[in-house]
Write a protein that holds these residues in place. Sequence first.
Motif, PDB file in Angstrom:
ATOM      1  N   LYS A   1      -2.192  11.243   2.961  1.00 12.16           N
ATOM      2  CA  LYS A   1      -1.558  10.747   1.734  1.00 12.16           C
ATOM      3  C   LYS A   1      -1.976  11.614   0.534  1.00 12.16           C
ATOM      4  O   LYS A   1      -1.169  11.950  -0.327  1.00 12.16           O
ATOM      5  CB  LYS A   1      -1.967   9.283   1.522  1.00 12.16           C
TER       6      LYS A   1
ATOM      7  N   LEU B   1       2.276  -1.439   5.169  1.00 12.02           N
ATOM      8  CA  LEU B   1       2.963  -0.162   4.993  1.00 12.02           C
ATOM      9  C   LEU B   1       4.476  -0.278   5.140  1.00 12.02           C
ATOM     10  O   LEU B   1       5.182   0.724   5.109  1.00 12.02           O
ATOM     11  CB  LEU B   1       2.432   0.856   6.018  1.00 12.02           C
TER      12      LEU B   1
ATOM     13  N   TYR C   1       3.555  11.059   9.939  1.00 11.05           N
ATOM     14  CA  TYR C   1       3.746  10.985   8.490  1.00 11.05           C
ATOM     15  C   TYR C   1       4.663  12.108   8.056  1.00 11.05           C
ATOM     16  O   TYR C   1       4.413  13.274   8.359  1.00 11.05           O
ATOM     17  CB  TYR C   1       2.391  11.051   7.776  1.00 11.05           C
TER      18      TYR C   1
ATOM     19  N   TYR D   1       4.136  12.320  -1.843  1.00 16.26           N
ATOM     20  CA  TYR D   1       4.624  11.021  -1.377  1.00 16.26           C
ATOM     21  C   TYR D   1       4.880  11.166   0.111  1.00 16.26           C
ATOM     22  O   TYR D   1       5.078  12.265   0.600  1.00 16.26           O
ATOM     23  CB  TYR D   1       5.922  10.630  -2.116  1.00 16.26           C
TER      24      TYR D   1
ATOM     25  N   ASP E   1       6.316   9.018   3.966  1.00 11.34           N
ATOM     26  CA  ASP E   1       6.789   7.843   4.691  1.00 11.34           C
ATOM     27  C   ASP E   1       6.225   7.934   6.103  1.00 11.34           C
ATOM     28  O   ASP E   1       5.825   9.019   6.550  1.00 11.34           O
ATOM     29  CB  ASP E   1       8.311   7.765   4.708  1.00 11.34           C
ATOM     30  N   GLU E   2       6.160   6.790   6.797  1.00  9.08           N
ATOM     31  CA  GLU E   2       5.457   6.795   8.074  1.00  9.08           C
ATOM     32  C   GLU E   2       6.277   6.224   9.208  1.00  9.08           C
ATOM     33  O   GLU E   2       7.182   5.423   9.006  1.00  9.08           O
ATOM     34  CB  GLU E   2       4.151   6.009   7.951  1.00  9.08           C
TER      35      GLU E   2
ATOM     36  N   HIS F   1       2.124  -1.755  12.850  1.00 10.37           N
ATOM     37  CA  HIS F   1       2.314  -1.951  11.404  1.00 10.37           C
ATOM     38  C   HIS F   1       3.371  -2.992  11.070  1.00 10.37           C
ATOM     39  O   HIS F   1       3.428  -3.478   9.949  1.00 10.37           O
ATOM     40  CB  HIS F   1       2.677  -0.628  10.721  1.00 10.37           C
TER      41      HIS F   1
ATOM     42  N   GLU G   1       0.808  -1.217   0.000  1.00 10.65           N
ATOM     43  CA  GLU G   1       0.000   0.000   0.000  1.00 10.65           C
ATOM     44  C   GLU G   1       0.847   1.276   0.000  1.00 10.65           C
ATOM     45  O   GLU G   1       0.570   2.223  -0.726  1.00 10.65           O
ATOM     46  CB  GLU G   1      -0.903  -0.015   1.254  1.00 10.65           C
ATOM     47  N   LEU G   2       1.902   1.296   0.825  1.00  9.70           N
ATOM     48  CA  LEU G   2       2.717   2.510   0.917  1.00  9.70           C
ATOM     49  C   LEU G   2       3.643   2.648  -0.283  1.00  9.70           C
ATOM     50  O   LEU G   2       3.855   3.747  -0.780  1.00  9.70           O
ATOM     51  CB  LEU G   2       3.534   2.517   2.212  1.00  9.70           C
TER      52      LEU G   2
ATOM     53  N   HIS H   1       1.106   7.602  15.001  1.00  6.43           N
ATOM     54  CA  HIS H   1       1.416   7.538  13.583  1.00  6.43           C
ATOM     55  C   HIS H   1       1.875   8.910  13.125  1.00  6.43           C
ATOM     56  O   HIS H   1       1.111   9.868  13.194  1.00  6.43           O
ATOM     57  CB  HIS H   1       0.188   7.096  12.785  1.00  6.43           C
TER      58      HIS H   1
END
Lengths: 470, 470
Positions: free
Chosen positions: A340, A84, A390, A345, A347-348, A427, A41-42, A388
């Motif tokens: 998102k 992810l 981002y 783009y 990253d997490e 995750h 997904e990511l 979380h």
Amino acid sequence: MPEYVYHSIEETDVENLRKLIGDDQRVLFGDAISEDYSHDELGGTESWPDVVIKATSTNDVSNVMKYAWEHAIPVTPRGAGTGLVGSCVPMEHGIVLDLSLMNHILELDEDNLTLTVEPGVLLMELAAFVEEHDLFYPPDPGEKSATIGGNISTNAGGMRAVKYGVTRDFVRGLEVVLPNGDVVEFGGKVVKNSSGYDLKDLIIGSEGTLGLVTKAILKLLPLPKKAISLLIPFPSLEAAIGTVPLIIKSKTIPTAIEFMQREVIEDAEEYLGKAFPDKQSDAYLLLKFDGNSVEEIEAAYANVAKLCLEQGALDVLISDTEEREESIWKARGAFLEAIKGSTTYMDEVDMVVPRNCVNEMVEYLHDLQKEAGLRIKSFGHAGDGNLHAYMLKDDLSDEEWEARVKNAMELVYKKARELKGQVSGEHGIGFAKKPYLQESLATDNIELMNGIKRVFDSKNILNPHKIAQP
Amino acid sequence: MPEYVYHSIEETDVENLRKLIGDDQRVLFGDAISEDYSHDELGGTESWPDVVIKATSTNDVSNVMKYAWEHAIPVTPRGAGTGLVGSCVPMEHGIVLDLSLMNHILELDEDNLTLTVEPGVLLMELAAFVEEHDLFYPPDPGEKSATIGGNISTNAGGMRAVKYGVTRDFVRGLEVVLPNGDVVEFGGKVVKNSSGYDLKDLIIGSEGTLGLVTKAILKLLPLPKKAISLLIPFPSLEAAIGTVPLIIKSKTIPTAIEFMQREVIEDAEEYLGKAFPDKQSDAYLLLKFDGNSVEEIEAAYANVAKLCLEQGALDVLISDTEEREESIWKARGAFLEAIKGSTTYMDEVDMVVPRNCVNEMVEYLHDLQKEAGLRIKSFGHAGDGNLHAYMLKDDLSDEEWEARVKNAMELVYKKARELKGQVSGEHGIGFAKKPYLQESLATDNIELMNGIKRVFDSKNILNPHKIAQP
């Protein structure tokens, strides 16, 4: 770690696998393989499989593993691909074993309150099925189109962890295909178990590196009759999060305690095209309570509402209609997609810290934006310390982005270690977070993990290069 | 399994160990070793240590393990010695490492609701300490003078498992000394964790064969304000136990659901010298409800009381005074000791079966008495399927007893397997139950367990010959 030499897939292997499966439509090769199978997904981790096999039975899985074991072909299991961290990406190519067609609910046992499922059942299907029977599967990760097999592989958490726990707490038994193709059972329908090492919990969260889950016996609860949410605006995020340990200590444990900030709420409004019911503040706590009567829930939330007001909350908005309830939680559920959608783009970071360190970490993330030269948005499970964050690329060049995100990641995980946190709350580690796991754990821990991997998979064919492996 | 050659303790080893510990009173040798160290509470497994070391710190434990590792000396950890399967008995002699002096409560963290303790803290001390702070450690095994380290090593269960779960569910983090003396941490204060293989849960229930727990971070809950018990006489045990799945399915989950029979109650009366509050029936369910208000609990138990009466219960006795509550639960708590006191010697079965198979198993045990030529008494946790059956020697000769109990054990475990049960619900495997674990699990499961043992302990010095090892 020894070097492993893998066999490269040839035409004859494809023919042999097709014979094993007995249905050419379920053995994809070459151009027939969709680009989806090369990432999750990511999308930060990419590698193509040589063959994709869509299993429909434990027998399929066992036969493929026996063939792969004999010929030293790497195999990577895959569910809905909603991960992810790259867990389902075949780093050594070989076979991707797609389990999404193994999507049957096998048995509802109302005497033992268990549900037996295949791994490809989607979380949303599972939840709807048990609710129809007035029962409840509490784990509630944001991604409802994930498979239960994927949830088990990452020990997915979700919002109801405050009261009910995580996926691990609701798995009673597993059928697992080992890398050599043997089919084994760990646990069962029993409630207690002290019969040797806990192999079931070793499989849970092992991201498809020790065995393939082909059947799961899940624990259910009676469905609570009512749920009510409170949306509580605070003058500052610090005041909001600082109230959480007091709520936990009060005699009423909410089902969920989330924190949210205006900027993320606005992203969600834009993404959903729907206004959020309140706008008076920059910072909110969102609480949920469930129970079997309105009186029981009212007694619980009255207590907590009072506590929040004493701590400076600006208001307490009770969401007691289904419509309002849906609009709030839909916004909360859309945060990841909304963030998102707000950038080019991202990253997490999925760290977890002790509950009383959430404020320090959120403040650190806020201040880091300037130092790292990156926009960072965060939201998360204030009730369980799982945040979380981002990091957003926006219009940075690829080079700038890579340098800045690498630096920012290292700083964030360093801070998490200082706070006695862990790299991933729900995750997983997969491929993307390996360097941070290596830094976070002692050498002994990493060596024990890799030793266990070798016990299950001496040929290292199952999902290599994930979690603790180089 | 390779053969391991151990070094026999010599005088120089004792001197070296005394130097390491720095306190001769805590290194016992020869006649100074009490007979207690050669067996556990049940006493069926016997073997003497050469040396007993009473550790007072992680450092002691680490130093002893480093010495033992270097010299290939077997080490067996021991807490209060209340086990029933020989886990703490040193089958290869060597060192017994007594952890009962490591009995300090290290930290109560009210923000994260965790308690950090040393392994030698007794369960009753721990429970009393947290209650003083209006907090609650739910696991409630019958043996309150067990250590928390022992509880973790066997994944002890107890009566509140129906609502709250077992020891495993309340351990957030562990400090562990590995067989080579290295000190590692698994987990922490965090609520969620998906950061690599679940080494913490591997240690829990491993009966001191993989590492020595020297510190544990436990999860606490707010203390429920009220508890009320219901003692419910039924016309038959079958009717009583048959009602349990219906109770579980109703919207109110009791804290505990126990079944008890007149003959065991009478043993307890004699043992305690105190009359049980009711005598009208042969079979009872004993339920407990906890909550934060009398109204909440009343609503819950009214519902369940109605259900029991519909299923033929003769009466519903509400125990709402502290005195009555104590007299009932004291009787329940004394069952094991009372049965032990009613015979010359006994052996026990701690199987767990799916909840809806309890009736079939209890009936099987009843009928088995004639076939096996043995008195068998049982009681147990009807709410979670964990049954304790005691086979009584009475005035049988040693030869008769051994032949009959062996036969009866084999039949009971065979029946448990047929019902998809497990060998142990909460007491563990240790030395005494190894043959039954071997029969109950597939070869793959046993080999995986022994492979994991080798990863942690390649010299096999820590508590050898336990669980899955020959």
